[in-house]
Write an enzyme that holds these catalytic residues in place. Sequence first.
Site, PDB file in Angstrom:
ATOM      1  N   LYS A 179      -2.443 -12.590  -4.683  1.00 19.10           N
ATOM      2  CA  LYS A 179      -2.542 -12.114  -6.038  1.00 19.10           C
ATOM      3  C   LYS A 179      -1.466 -11.087  -6.369  1.00 19.10           C
ATOM      4  CE  LYS A 179      -7.549 -12.274  -6.419  1.00 19.10           C
ATOM      5  NZ  LYS A 179      -8.749 -11.441  -6.582  1.00 19.10           N
ATOM      6  N   GLY A 180      -1.037 -10.337  -5.393  1.00 21.78           N
ATOM      7  CA  GLY A 180      -0.214  -9.164  -5.650  1.00 21.78           C
ATOM      8  C   GLY A 180       1.087  -9.389  -6.373  1.00 21.78           C
ATOM      9  N   ASP A 196       5.448  -9.254  -3.662  1.00 19.55           N
ATOM     10  CA  ASP A 196       5.253  -7.867  -4.074  1.00 19.55           C
ATOM     11  C   ASP A 196       5.666  -6.886  -2.980  1.00 19.55           C
ATOM     12  OD1 ASP A 196       3.093  -8.695  -2.515  1.00 19.55           O
ATOM     13  OD2 ASP A 196       1.622  -7.513  -3.614  1.00 19.55           O
ATOM     14  N   ASP A 246       5.195  -6.143   4.374  1.00 20.08           N
ATOM     15  CA  ASP A 246       4.598  -5.098   5.190  1.00 20.08           C
ATOM     16  C   ASP A 246       4.747  -5.518   6.657  1.00 20.08           C
ATOM     17  OD1 ASP A 246       2.918  -3.126   6.271  1.00 20.08           O
ATOM     18  OD2 ASP A 246       1.460  -3.291   4.678  1.00 20.08           O
ATOM     19  N   VAL A 302       0.385   1.925  -0.887  1.00 19.03           N
ATOM     20  CA  VAL A 302       0.830   2.006  -2.276  1.00 19.03           C
ATOM     21  C   VAL A 302      -0.007   1.119  -3.180  1.00 19.03           C
ATOM     22  CG1 VAL A 302       3.194   2.738  -1.793  1.00 19.03           C
ATOM     23  CG2 VAL A 302       2.648   0.302  -1.799  1.00 19.03           C
TER      24      VAL A 302
END
Length: 185
Positions: A51-52, A108, A111, A161
């Site tokens: 979704k990000g 997005d 990580d 974040v």
Amino acid sequence: MNRIPSMEDFEKKIKRILITPEEIREAIRKAGEDISRLYDGNPILLVGILKGSFVFLSDLCRAVTAPCEIGFMCAKSYYNGTVSSGEVKITMDLEQDISRYHVVIAEDIVDTGRTLKDVVALLKKRNPLSLQVVTLLDKPDRRLVDFKADVSLFTIPDHFVIGYGLDCAEYFRNLPYIAEYNTEA
């Protein structure tokens, strides 16, 4: 039952703004120009991993002036503790035959890199004309696998974040900036 946070609770969770809306807009404008120049006249498929990435993809596609199509995937990696199972489960796949496109994944945040590394490997097996990853945020201090995006708009330290599509328990995606989440509030 989860309680819906009040506006006061919401605001307390924002420790500090790391990247302003203006900085985001300018970086996306430049990325859109680069993609347009690189692929102008060629079939482009911009792919968002849900979704990000939906906010980033939305703004990036408007910054691309060359004709392009949009696609979405939802991918989940299953891990046992800190060890990858080596499998990615695609819960929503692309509809397009990507062998006819230059594929640009708009992510997005990179990580640990686990899921995106597996998604890229999966998509490369489908023989796109080319494939590149453009990420809004890169957090290299958290990387657990050998993966590097082709384009990173911002490199950030190892902070949790929120904002601009990034969430905590599905909240904060609607913030127009990137903020550090206040874990102490």
